[in-house]
Design a protein around this motif. Structure first.
Motif, PDB file in Angstrom:
ATOM      1  N   VAL A  44       0.834  -1.206   0.000  1.00 17.51           N
ATOM      2  CA  VAL A  44       0.000   0.000   0.000  1.00 17.51           C
ATOM      3  C   VAL A  44       0.865   1.252   0.000  1.00 17.51           C
ATOM      4  N   LEU A  45       1.896   1.282   0.846  1.00 16.78           N
ATOM      5  CA  LEU A  45       2.764   2.452   0.928  1.00 16.78           C
ATOM      6  C   LEU A  45       3.554   2.663  -0.366  1.00 16.78           C
ATOM      7  N   ALA A  46       3.984   1.560  -0.993  1.00 15.12           N
ATOM      8  CA  ALA A  46       4.779   1.675  -2.216  1.00 15.12           C
ATOM      9  C   ALA A  46       3.915   1.913  -3.445  1.00 15.12           C
ATOM     10  N   GLY A  47       2.628   1.552  -3.368  1.00 12.08           N
ATOM     11  CA  GLY A  47       1.760   1.702  -4.526  1.00 12.08           C
ATOM     12  C   GLY A  47       2.025   0.676  -5.610  1.00 12.08           C
ATOM     13  N   CYS A  48       2.599  -0.474  -5.228  1.00 10.09           N
ATOM     14  CA  CYS A  48       2.843  -1.561  -6.180  1.00 10.09           C
ATOM     15  C   CYS A  48       2.800  -2.874  -5.408  1.00 10.09           C
ATOM     16  N   PRO A  49       2.655  -4.013  -6.095  1.00  7.80           N
ATOM     17  CA  PRO A  49       2.624  -5.294  -5.366  1.00  7.80           C
ATOM     18  C   PRO A  49       3.907  -5.520  -4.573  1.00  7.80           C
ATOM     19  N   ALA A  50       3.760  -6.188  -3.430  1.00  3.52           N
ATOM     20  CA  ALA A  50       4.907  -6.576  -2.603  1.00  3.52           C
ATOM     21  C   ALA A  50       4.816  -8.081  -2.355  1.00  3.52           C
ATOM     22  N   ARG A  51       5.955  -8.712  -2.303  1.00  4.27           N
ATOM     23  CA  ARG A  51       5.946 -10.158  -2.047  1.00  4.27           C
ATOM     24  C   ARG A  51       7.052 -10.536  -1.069  1.00  4.27           C
ATOM     25  N   LEU A  52       6.791 -11.602  -0.310  1.00  6.27           N
ATOM     26  CA  LEU A  52       7.733 -12.149   0.661  1.00  6.27           C
ATOM     27  C   LEU A  52       7.956 -13.614   0.326  1.00  6.27           C
ATOM     28  N   ARG A  57      11.760 -21.289   5.700  1.00  6.89           N
ATOM     29  CA  ARG A  57      10.686 -21.355   6.690  1.00  6.89           C
ATOM     30  C   ARG A  57       9.319 -21.483   6.025  1.00  6.89           C
ATOM     31  N   ARG A  58       9.343 -21.831   4.718  1.00 10.80           N
ATOM     32  CA  ARG A  58       8.137 -22.144   3.963  1.00 10.80           C
ATOM     33  C   ARG A  58       7.110 -21.022   4.022  1.00 10.80           C
ATOM     34  N   VAL A  59       7.592 -19.825   3.793  1.00 14.36           N
ATOM     35  CA  VAL A  59       6.723 -18.655   3.777  1.00 14.36           C
ATOM     36  C   VAL A  59       6.759 -18.055   2.376  1.00 14.36           C
ATOM     37  N   ARG A  60       5.580 -17.839   1.815  1.00 15.03           N
ATOM     38  CA  ARG A  60       5.487 -17.203   0.503  1.00 15.03           C
ATOM     39  C   ARG A  60       4.134 -16.500   0.403  1.00 15.03           C
ATOM     40  N   LEU A  61       4.155 -15.191   0.230  1.00 16.88           N
ATOM     41  CA  LEU A  61       2.898 -14.476   0.053  1.00 16.88           C
ATOM     42  C   LEU A  61       3.137 -13.206  -0.758  1.00 16.88           C
ATOM     43  N   ARG A  62       2.073 -12.750  -1.394  1.00 16.08           N
ATOM     44  CA  ARG A  62       2.136 -11.578  -2.269  1.00 16.08           C
ATOM     45  C   ARG A  62       0.843 -10.790  -2.089  1.00 16.08           C
ATOM     46  N   VAL A  63       0.984  -9.466  -2.030  1.00 11.65           N
ATOM     47  CA  VAL A  63      -0.178  -8.606  -1.819  1.00 11.65           C
ATOM     48  C   VAL A  63      -0.178  -7.493  -2.863  1.00 11.65           C
ATOM     49  N   GLU A  64      -1.357  -7.239  -3.436  1.00 10.22           N
ATOM     50  CA  GLU A  64      -1.529  -6.160  -4.411  1.00 10.22           C
ATOM     51  C   GLU A  64      -1.596  -4.808  -3.682  1.00 10.22           C
ATOM     52  N   ARG A  68      -5.343  -6.604  -1.612  1.00  3.29           N
ATOM     53  CA  ARG A  68      -5.766  -7.991  -1.854  1.00  3.29           C
ATOM     54  C   ARG A  68      -4.558  -8.920  -1.897  1.00  3.29           C
ATOM     55  N   ARG A  69      -4.699 -10.065  -1.254  1.00  5.10           N
ATOM     56  CA  ARG A  69      -3.630 -11.065  -1.327  1.00  5.10           C
ATOM     57  C   ARG A  69      -3.741 -11.826  -2.640  1.00  5.10           C
ATOM     58  N   ALA A  70      -2.627 -11.960  -3.338  1.00  6.45           N
ATOM     59  CA  ALA A  70      -2.605 -12.644  -4.635  1.00  6.45           C
ATOM     60  C   ALA A  70      -1.248 -13.323  -4.799  1.00  6.45           C
ATOM     61  N   ASP A  71      -1.102 -14.480  -4.175  1.00  6.77           N
ATOM     62  CA  ASP A  71       0.184 -15.187  -4.198  1.00  6.77           C
ATOM     63  C   ASP A  71       0.566 -15.582  -5.618  1.00  6.77           C
ATOM     64  N   SER A  72       1.865 -15.681  -5.852  1.00  8.72           N
ATOM     65  CA  SER A  72       2.372 -16.040  -7.171  1.00  8.72           C
ATOM     66  C   SER A  72       3.624 -16.894  -7.022  1.00  8.72           C
ATOM     67  N   ALA A  92      14.584 -11.456   0.133  1.00  7.75           N
ATOM     68  CA  ALA A  92      13.387 -12.173   0.594  1.00  7.75           C
ATOM     69  C   ALA A  92      12.134 -11.311   0.488  1.00  7.75           C
ATOM     70  N   LEU A  93      12.298  -9.999   0.362  1.00  8.12           N
ATOM     71  CA  LEU A  93      11.160  -9.091   0.265  1.00  8.12           C
ATOM     72  C   LEU A  93      11.356  -8.209  -0.956  1.00  8.12           C
ATOM     73  N   TRP A  94      10.347  -8.159  -1.826  1.00  5.85           N
ATOM     74  CA  TRP A  94      10.453  -7.396  -3.073  1.00  5.85           C
ATOM     75  C   TRP A  94       9.292  -6.421  -3.213  1.00  5.85           C
ATOM     76  N   LEU A  95       9.566  -5.288  -3.883  1.00  5.60           N
ATOM     77  CA  LEU A  95       8.537  -4.388  -4.374  1.00  5.60           C
ATOM     78  C   LEU A  95       8.517  -4.549  -5.892  1.00  5.60           C
ATOM     79  N   GLU A  96       7.372  -4.910  -6.432  1.00  8.16           N
ATOM     80  CA  GLU A  96       7.292  -5.211  -7.858  1.00  8.16           C
ATOM     81  C   GLU A  96       7.158  -3.915  -8.670  1.00  8.16           C
ATOM     82  N   ARG A  97       8.213  -3.127  -8.619  1.00  7.71           N
ATOM     83  CA  ARG A  97       8.230  -1.859  -9.329  1.00  7.71           C
ATOM     84  C   ARG A  97       9.050  -2.054 -10.604  1.00  7.71           C
TER      85      ARG A  97
END
Length: 336
Positions: A44-52, A57-64, A68-72, A92-97
């Motif tokens: 939300v702060l970046a204004g683009c999708p973020a993913r972890l 530790r078997r963690v994977r998630l992506r948020v628009e 909205r959560r939208a894993d990829s 491990a943490l990306w901003l999809e810019r």
């Protein structure tokens, strides 16, 4: 803080936005927000999708950016701004810019605050991740320097991620021949780096002691040249009081009488050193003969000749101990 952010924004929009980001993630951390909330905040702060993504530790998630959560399962883009969860670790943490020429000030602050908050949640809920490889030479040198103030050593250790394994973690200093010092977590595999002396497992603040022991252990290693047995890795824990010899034998100093006797014998026959090492390092003369692949009677003849040159018998326990000591001191005289 909101008033400060407003004032800064009037002077420098990036600075004002950065303060807003810091305040936002501090509030999430205080409320013990979960992983999805933290990644959502970054998006939300970046204004683009973020993913972890933290495979260990078997963690994977992506948020628009609309929350909205939208894993990829798609691989992250090579140019996306990103951050590791621990210093020196993989992203491990990306901003999809997409298409950004570099990481902006605001994106950098978002990634830094979000990754710190995510790390705290993962450490609390899923256990700490393994320490990353420790390979920054300047920081490693500080951590291992007994003359450096303790606060400086602990700060360097934190920068290397050595505090990521908890207060009870143990680490080892590793001295590498012709290479930089290394630090490895106790129980983890050693680097593939040729001859190595490995110090005892200690707490982070005691690493200078482990480093001293590792450098001593390195002097007992051998690459197998000069007819010596190959011994590429030596652990200080396994040397025991034999390590005290290293303090008595200075490299390049005048060798002791028994060492000179071994040198003279070695110069007499090409098989001499290998034979003497086999006798000193095996449980019996028959085992020594097998070690160098000669008949038992041949070994007996060789030992008769060797004893004549050395001036003492190597077939008694006392004589073999004397031989082992002389060979070890010879090696230490030549080692650095």
């Amino acid at each position: 803080m909101k008033e400060l952010a407003g004032r800064l924004a009037a002077v420098d929009p990036d600075a004002g936005a950065a303060v807003t980001v810091i305040t936002y993630f501090d509030r999430l951390a205080e409320s013990r927000a979960g992983l999805e909330a933290l990644v959502r905040g970054a998006a939300v702060l970046a204004g683009c999708p973020a993913r972890l993504a933290d495979p260990e530790r078997r963690v994977r998630l992506r948020v628009e950016p609309d929350g909205r959560r939208a894993d990829s399962e798609d691989a992250p883009g090579p140019g996306w701004p990103c951050a590791p969860l621990v210093p020196g670790g993989p992203p491990a943490l990306w901003l999809e810019r997409a298409g950004a020429p570099g990481t902006s000030v605001v994106d950098a602050v978002i990634l830094e605050r979000a990754s710190a908050a995510v790390r705290a949640v993962l450490d609390r809920t899923r256990g700490r991740a393994p320490a990353p490889p420790v390979d920054d030479p300047a920081l490693v040198e500080t951590v291992l320097d007994a003359g450096a103030p303790l606060p400086a050593r602990l700060h360097a250790a934190r920068s290397l991620g050595l505090d990521g394994a908890g207060p009870d973690a143990r680490v080892r200093a590793v001295a590498v021949a012709d290479g930089p010092a290394r630090i490895v977590a106790d129980g983890r595999a050693l680097p593939a780096a040729g001859r190595m002396g490995v110090g005892p497992a200690v707490a982070v603040e005691d690493l200078p002691r482990s480093w001293d022991a590792a450098r001593t252990a390195l002097r007992f290693t051998s690459d197998g040249g000069g007819q010596e047995p190959e011994r590429p890795v030596v652990h200080a824990d396994e040397l025991g009081d034999v390590a005290l010899l290293a303090a008595l034998v200075v490299p390049g100093a005048e060798p002791a009488a028994d060492v000179r006797a071994v040198e003279a014998a070695a110069a007499d026959a090409p098989w001499m050193l290998r034979t003497l090492h086999a006798v000193a390092s095996t449980a019996s003369l028959r085992a020594a003969a097998g070690e160098i692949n000669v008949h038992h009677s041949t070994l007996q003849d060789r030992l008769t000749h060797a004893e004549h040159l050395l001036g003492w018998s190597v077939r008694t326990p006392q004589g073999r101990f004397r031989l082992h000591l002389a060979l070890t001191m010879r090696h230490l005289t030549r080692s650095q």
